[in-house]
Design a protein around this motif. Structure first.
Motif, PDB file in Angstrom:
ATOM      1  N   SER A 229      -0.178 -22.962   5.981  1.00  0.00           N
ATOM      2  CA  SER A 229       0.949 -23.883   6.137  1.00  0.00           C
ATOM      3  C   SER A 229       0.919 -25.043   5.144  1.00  0.00           C
ATOM      4  N   ALA A 230       0.137 -24.915   4.061  1.00  0.00           N
ATOM      5  CA  ALA A 230       0.040 -26.025   3.110  1.00  0.00           C
ATOM      6  C   ALA A 230       0.007 -25.511   1.676  1.00  0.00           C
ATOM      7  N   TYR A 231       0.846 -24.529   1.377  1.00  0.00           N
ATOM      8  CA  TYR A 231       0.869 -23.952   0.036  1.00  0.00           C
ATOM      9  C   TYR A 231       2.325 -23.733  -0.407  1.00  0.00           C
ATOM     10  N   PRO A 232       3.042 -24.847  -0.665  1.00  0.00           N
ATOM     11  CA  PRO A 232       4.420 -24.688  -1.146  1.00  0.00           C
ATOM     12  C   PRO A 232       4.433 -24.125  -2.560  1.00  0.00           C
ATOM     13  N   PRO A 233       5.436 -23.341  -2.915  1.00  0.00           N
ATOM     14  CA  PRO A 233       6.622 -22.972  -2.135  1.00  0.00           C
ATOM     15  C   PRO A 233       6.444 -21.681  -1.335  1.00  0.00           C
ATOM     16  N   TYR A 234       5.212 -21.250  -1.148  1.00  0.00           N
ATOM     17  CA  TYR A 234       4.975 -19.965  -0.497  1.00  0.00           C
ATOM     18  C   TYR A 234       4.973 -20.063   1.028  1.00  0.00           C
ATOM     19  N   CYS A 235       4.231 -21.022   1.559  1.00  0.00           N
ATOM     20  CA  CYS A 235       4.173 -21.189   3.016  1.00  0.00           C
ATOM     21  C   CYS A 235       3.771 -22.630   3.319  1.00  0.00           C
TER      22      CYS A 235
ATOM     23  N   ASP B  99      11.400 -30.954   8.910  1.00  0.00           N
ATOM     24  CA  ASP B  99      11.789 -30.780  10.313  1.00  0.00           C
ATOM     25  C   ASP B  99      10.709 -30.094  11.141  1.00  0.00           C
ATOM     26  N   GLY B 100       9.553 -29.871  10.513  1.00  0.00           N
ATOM     27  CA  GLY B 100       8.450 -29.250  11.233  1.00  0.00           C
ATOM     28  C   GLY B 100       8.499 -27.743  11.305  1.00  0.00           C
ATOM     29  N   ASN B 101       9.351 -27.115  10.482  1.00  0.00           N
ATOM     30  CA  ASN B 101       9.475 -25.660  10.489  1.00  0.00           C
ATOM     31  C   ASN B 101       8.588 -25.020   9.425  1.00  0.00           C
ATOM     32  N   ASN B 102       8.063 -23.847   9.729  1.00  0.00           N
ATOM     33  CA  ASN B 102       7.324 -23.067   8.739  1.00  0.00           C
ATOM     34  C   ASN B 102       8.324 -22.387   7.807  1.00  0.00           C
ATOM     35  N   VAL B 103       8.241 -22.696   6.534  1.00  0.00           N
ATOM     36  CA  VAL B 103       9.204 -22.162   5.575  1.00  0.00           C
ATOM     37  C   VAL B 103       8.471 -21.709   4.316  1.00  0.00           C
ATOM     38  N   GLY B 104       9.209 -21.036   3.434  1.00  0.00           N
ATOM     39  CA  GLY B 104       8.663 -20.638   2.151  1.00  0.00           C
ATOM     40  C   GLY B 104       8.873 -19.169   1.859  1.00  0.00           C
ATOM     41  N   TYR B 105       8.442 -18.798   0.689  1.00  0.00           N
ATOM     42  CA  TYR B 105       8.608 -17.426   0.198  1.00  0.00           C
ATOM     43  C   TYR B 105       7.987 -16.400   1.146  1.00  0.00           C
TER      44      TYR B 105
ATOM     45  N   PHE C 202       4.009 -14.736  13.567  1.00  0.00           N
ATOM     46  CA  PHE C 202       3.119 -15.425  12.642  1.00  0.00           C
ATOM     47  C   PHE C 202       2.020 -16.184  13.384  1.00  0.00           C
ATOM     48  N   GLU C 203       0.837 -16.129  12.818  1.00  0.00           N
ATOM     49  CA  GLU C 203      -0.292 -16.942  13.268  1.00  0.00           C
ATOM     50  C   GLU C 203      -0.668 -17.834  12.085  1.00  0.00           C
ATOM     51  N   VAL C 204      -0.320 -19.120  12.162  1.00  0.00           N
ATOM     52  CA  VAL C 204      -0.590 -20.053  11.068  1.00  0.00           C
ATOM     53  C   VAL C 204      -1.976 -20.662  11.269  1.00  0.00           C
TER      54      VAL C 204
ATOM     55  N   ALA D  95      -2.736  -9.989   6.682  1.00  0.00           N
ATOM     56  CA  ALA D  95      -2.960 -11.274   6.018  1.00  0.00           C
ATOM     57  C   ALA D  95      -1.898 -11.436   4.942  1.00  0.00           C
ATOM     58  N   ALA D  96      -1.173 -12.562   4.992  1.00  0.00           N
ATOM     59  CA  ALA D  96      -0.065 -12.787   4.058  1.00  0.00           C
ATOM     60  C   ALA D  96      -0.126 -14.209   3.520  1.00  0.00           C
ATOM     61  N   CYS D  97      -0.822 -14.368   2.405  1.00  0.00           N
ATOM     62  CA  CYS D  97      -0.879 -15.683   1.758  1.00  0.00           C
ATOM     63  C   CYS D  97      -1.225 -15.503   0.288  1.00  0.00           C
ATOM     64  N   GLN D  98      -0.430 -14.658  -0.391  1.00  0.00           N
ATOM     65  CA  GLN D  98      -0.592 -14.439  -1.823  1.00  0.00           C
ATOM     66  C   GLN D  98      -1.992 -13.920  -2.172  1.00  0.00           C
ATOM     67  N   PHE D  99      -2.498 -13.005  -1.369  1.00  0.00           N
ATOM     68  CA  PHE D  99      -3.819 -12.443  -1.643  1.00  0.00           C
ATOM     69  C   PHE D  99      -3.737 -11.417  -2.770  1.00  0.00           C
ATOM     70  N   GLU D 100      -4.720 -11.487  -3.647  1.00  0.00           N
ATOM     71  CA  GLU D 100      -4.781 -10.548  -4.764  1.00  0.00           C
ATOM     72  C   GLU D 100      -5.903  -9.543  -4.555  1.00  0.00           C
ATOM     73  N   TYR D 101      -5.710  -8.385  -5.127  1.00  0.00           N
ATOM     74  CA  TYR D 101      -6.710  -7.327  -5.013  1.00  0.00           C
ATOM     75  C   TYR D 101      -7.952  -7.658  -5.827  1.00  0.00           C
ATOM     76  N   THR D 102      -9.097  -7.497  -5.211  1.00  0.00           N
ATOM     77  CA  THR D 102     -10.371  -7.489  -5.932  1.00  0.00           C
ATOM     78  C   THR D 102     -11.209  -6.365  -5.330  1.00  0.00           C
ATOM     79  N   ASP D 103     -12.105  -5.826  -6.127  1.00  0.00           N
ATOM     80  CA  ASP D 103     -12.962  -4.738  -5.641  1.00  0.00           C
ATOM     81  C   ASP D 103     -13.800  -5.198  -4.452  1.00  0.00           C
ATOM     82  N   GLU D 104     -14.241  -6.440  -4.497  1.00  0.00           N
ATOM     83  CA  GLU D 104     -15.067  -6.957  -3.402  1.00  0.00           C
ATOM     84  C   GLU D 104     -14.275  -7.019  -2.101  1.00  0.00           C
ATOM     85  N   ARG D 105     -13.052  -7.521  -2.171  1.00  0.00           N
ATOM     86  CA  ARG D 105     -12.215  -7.577  -0.969  1.00  0.00           C
ATOM     87  C   ARG D 105     -11.884  -6.177  -0.453  1.00  0.00           C
TER      88      ARG D 105
END
Length: 287
Positions: free
Chosen positions: A57-63, A68-74, A93-95, A113-123
């Motif tokens: 909830s602290a990564y604009p403009p994504y989430c 107004d206290g609403n969860n917004v973003g891409y 959503f679970e913020v 999980a939805a927060c601009q995660f990128e693929y890595t072999d370790e993940r």
């Protein structure tokens, strides 16, 4: 008298047994297709499955949270469009803190999980990644404008502290690859999970970091949000360090869910919806 009672008792037992069998067949017909959902002529269940999506909830403009206290973003808008295409799921959503998202996924507390995660072999050893990306990243090194002449390329930063993100991040891994191939001239990688843009900006200002690995949009965003639009933060050199892509992340073994979301994302790309959402949320930070 005793024989008449016995014959009536036998008939009663037969009636009860027949009724029990009928009820058993009726219940089986109701519950045999996924716990209460009815079926259509193709045999598919219409039961709606709740899917919990973990995000930040602290990564604009994504989430982020608006005035107004609403969860917004891409992230929220893309998921809303996916919901329209997947009526068999109810998305909730679970913020939470960024550091907790993948941990919660592994623990089974969330499904995606939805927060601009990128693929890595370790993940990928622990999690199941979607195959359809929904955002592109261009990685760069960012420094203060006053240091632009001093740090003209990544080679000029040898021995300097670099904010590199978390150890499983794409940015950290590409800088580690640089160090592996430049023995004796390594960068000093400062690892930090979930550092905000504001913390990065303040770290650069205070000299905690000589530079930070960021996405090009984030450099422009820091100038817009923390420097009143002035060009206080600049990219080191002219070339991107790397390109990356954001994917949804699932629990291992959830291929059916992953394939459903990939199919919906593909449709959003093909019909132009995803591009419209990128223009809405990301255009001000691009370029």
């Amino acid at each position: 008298m005793k024989n008449q009672w016995f014959q009536k008792g036998k008939k009663l037992v037969k009636k009860v047994a027949a009724l029990t069998l009928l009820l058993s067949l009726t219940i089986t017909g109701v519950t045999g297709c996924g716990g209460g959902g009815s079926t259509d002529s193709s045999g598919a269940s219409d039961e709606v499955q709740t899917i919990k999506v973990g995000t930040y909830s602290a990564y604009p403009p994504y989430c982020y949270i608006d005035d107004d206290g609403n969860n917004v973003g891409y992230e929220f808008d893309v998921m809303a469009e996916i919901q329209k295409k997947l009526p068999q799921y109810k998305i909730e959503f679970e913020v939470m803190d960024f550091d907790d998202i993948l941990i919660s996924l592994q623990a089974g507390k969330i499904d995606i999980a939805a927060c601009q995660f990128e693929y890595t072999d370790e993940r990928a050893e622990t999690y199941l990644f979607g195959k359809e990306e929904y955002n592109e990243y261009l990685y760069v090194l960012t420094t203060l404008k006053e240091n632009a002449d001093k740090y003209k390329s990544i080679d000029d930063l040898a021995g300097q502290p670099i904010a590199a993100g978390g150890t499983t991040s794409h940015g950290y891994q590409l800088l580690q690859e640089y160090n592996d191939s430049h023995k004796g001239n390594e960068l000093d990688l400062v690892v930090s999970e979930g550092t905000s843009d504001l913390e990065t900006a303040e770290g650069l200002r205070k000299g905690v970091y000589a530079a930070s690995v960021t996405e090009r949009r984030d450099t422009k965003k820091m100038n817009k949000e923390f420097a009143d639009g002035e060009e206080e933060f600049v990219v080191v050199g002219d070339e991107n360090l790397s390109e990356g892509y954001a994917y949804y992340v699932f629990q291992k073994g959830q291929e059916e869910l992953q394939e459903s979301f990939d199919k919906a994302l593909k449709e959003l790309k093909d019909d132009g919806t995803l591009e419209k959402l990128q223009d809405k949320w990301l255009a001000d930070y691009s370029g």
